[in-house]
Design a protein around this motif. Structure first.
Motif, mmCIF file in Angstrom:
data_model
loop_
_atom_site.group_PDB
_atom_site.id
_atom_site.type_symbol
_atom_site.label_atom_id
_atom_site.label_comp_id
_atom_site.label_asym_id
_atom_site.label_seq_id
_atom_site.Cartn_x
_atom_site.Cartn_y
_atom_site.Cartn_z
ATOM 1 N N ARG A 1 1.006 -4.739 2.316
ATOM 2 C CA ARG A 1 -0.307 -5.270 3.262
ATOM 3 C C ARG A 1 -0.915 -7.039 3.323
ATOM 4 O O ARG A 1 -1.614 -6.883 3.710
ATOM 5 C CB ARG A 1 -1.401 -4.602 2.628
ATOM 6 N N GLU A 2 -0.411 -7.550 1.989
ATOM 7 C CA GLU A 2 -0.304 -8.590 2.251
ATOM 8 C C GLU A 2 0.340 -9.024 1.298
ATOM 9 O O GLU A 2 1.091 -8.785 1.147
ATOM 10 C CB GLU A 2 -2.015 -8.780 0.967
ATOM 11 N N ALA B 1 -5.840 -4.433 5.949
ATOM 12 C CA ALA B 1 -5.517 -2.937 6.525
ATOM 13 C C ALA B 1 -3.492 -3.314 7.208
ATOM 14 O O ALA B 1 -3.180 -4.641 6.992
ATOM 15 C CB ALA B 1 -5.879 -2.918 7.930
ATOM 16 N N GLY B 2 -3.398 -2.385 6.790
ATOM 17 C CA GLY B 2 -1.688 -2.628 7.154
ATOM 18 C C GLY B 2 -1.337 -2.617 8.353
ATOM 19 O O GLY B 2 -1.813 -2.538 9.323
ATOM 20 N N SER C 1 -3.543 3.794 -1.320
ATOM 21 C CA SER C 1 -3.519 3.476 -0.331
ATOM 22 C C SER C 1 -4.720 3.373 -0.161
ATOM 23 O O SER C 1 -6.108 2.424 0.916
ATOM 24 C CB SER C 1 -3.550 4.262 0.483
ATOM 25 N N GLY D 1 0.937 -1.150 0.111
ATOM 26 C CA GLY D 1 -0.086 -0.017 -0.022
ATOM 27 C C GLY D 1 0.678 1.268 -0.076
ATOM 28 O O GLY D 1 1.861 1.268 0.739
ATOM 29 N N ASP E 1 1.033 3.000 5.624
ATOM 30 C CA ASP E 1 2.172 3.647 4.372
ATOM 31 C C ASP E 1 3.343 4.333 4.553
ATOM 32 O O ASP E 1 3.232 5.366 4.780
ATOM 33 C CB ASP E 1 0.757 3.586 3.171
#
Length: 324
Positions: A69-70, A60-61, A53, A12, A65
């Motif tokens: 994030r993933e 969600a982070g 973002s 993000g 950012d």
């Protein structure tokens, strides 16, 4: 065990234009471009997504950012995916889509699993001549003008609860422990046989959540150097490197990334099997890096940053010191 490695990561960020240029210079291929997201691929199809973002549906982070994030892990079959689906069903943030299942790990990171979409690749790598084995005969070692990463090889996160986060990956996803910083860090690999680590979890003295770095595997040590000098010529800042990690034996070069934290070129990590016995280390500068160059190598002068450029003369063309 059936987790094979990282299939995709998603960042993000807000400065997509700068991220776009960075990852193109890094050596990835831009395969999709939209106002809210950029999608890159490595040589074997491992994907790097940079999403704005405020993109709807972006997980969600664990920190503000820009950051990761993933992480999407690839598995070997639909049967394996079904097995992990049942294991993760009771975890926080559980999601079950057509092609992916996932949840939130104890550190707050969104993790997903899918049947791997990476493709096998064949690349030519440098042969090394040692005293006992001469593999390169009548053949020069390669030199690279830039790097073309093969895949995202590992990710490293700061965590607030090492025990719980480590147990999540070893007990639910079958990761194996390669080495440890007792009470401070875990090097984890997806399967008993494989590279030294696919995931490193690090709990600092003052625990916090966040991304430390994302590492991209390249074919050999010469590509680490060529890629790093190309990034230097493009104006990107070195954090540390080139250098060598004594724990994994890998040669590395870290750069500051506009998508968050650091990114790393690396190669020549140790290959482990089920016979490997995890070791314990005390964190310290010489444990992290046996040797390293702060500030990197200038891609134009081919010397350490801020060192004088070569004069064009042989190093032996120096005046003799005066004699008495």
């Amino acid at each position: 065990m059936s987790v094979l490695g990282i299939d995709q990561i998603t960042f993000g960020a807000t400065d997509l234009a700068r991220c776009r240029q960075f990852f193109l210079d890094w050596g990835l291929t831009l395969v999709e471009e939209a106002p809210q997201a950029l999608t890159f691929e490595s040589l074997n199809g491992c994907r790097v997504v940079v999403a704005h973002s405020d993109t709807q549906g972006l997980p969600a982070g664990v920190e503000p950012d820009p950051t990761l994030r993933e992480v999407v892990w690839g598995v070997d079959s639909a049967e394996s995916l079904a097995r992990y689906r049942s294991r993760l069903a009771g975890q926080p943030g559980f999601v079950d889509g057509d092609e992916r299942v996932g949840c939130t790990d104890p550190n707050g990171l969104a993790i997903r699993l899918q049947v791997t979409k990476k493709r096998p690749v064949q690349v030519e790598s440098a042969l090394t001549n040692t005293w006992s084995e001469r593999r390169r005969v009548n053949q020069r070692s390669p030199a690279y003008d830039r790097a073309t990463p093969i895949e995202v090889g590992h990710v490293v996160f700061f965590v607030t609860n090492l025990k719980a986060t480590g147990a999540f990956y070893t007990e639910l996803l079958d990761f194996a422990v390669s080495d440890r910083y007792p009470e401070r860090g875990l090097f984890l690999r997806c399967a008993p046989e494989g590279g030294h680590h696919d995931l490193f979890l690090l709990q600092p003295p003052e625990p916090r959540k966040g991304l430390n770095h994302v590492a991209f595997a390249v074919r050999d040590v010469h590509e680490v150097f060529g890629g790093g000098m190309h990034m230097s010529r493009c104006g990107w800042s070195t954090e540390l490197g080139p250098g060598r990690h004594p724990i994994s034996s890998a040669i590395f070069w870290y750069f500051e990334s506009p998508a968050g934290a650091l990114v790393e070129y690396y190669t020549d990590e140790d290959e482990l099997t089920a016979d490997w016995q995890p070791r314990e280390f005390t964190p310290g500068p010489t444990v992290f890096a046996e040797w390293a160059i702060k500030g990197g190598i200038d891609g134009n002068t081919r010397r350490q940053v801020n060192a004088p450029a070569p004069s064009g003369k042989f190093m032996t063309d120096k005046p003799k010191p005066p004699t008495e």
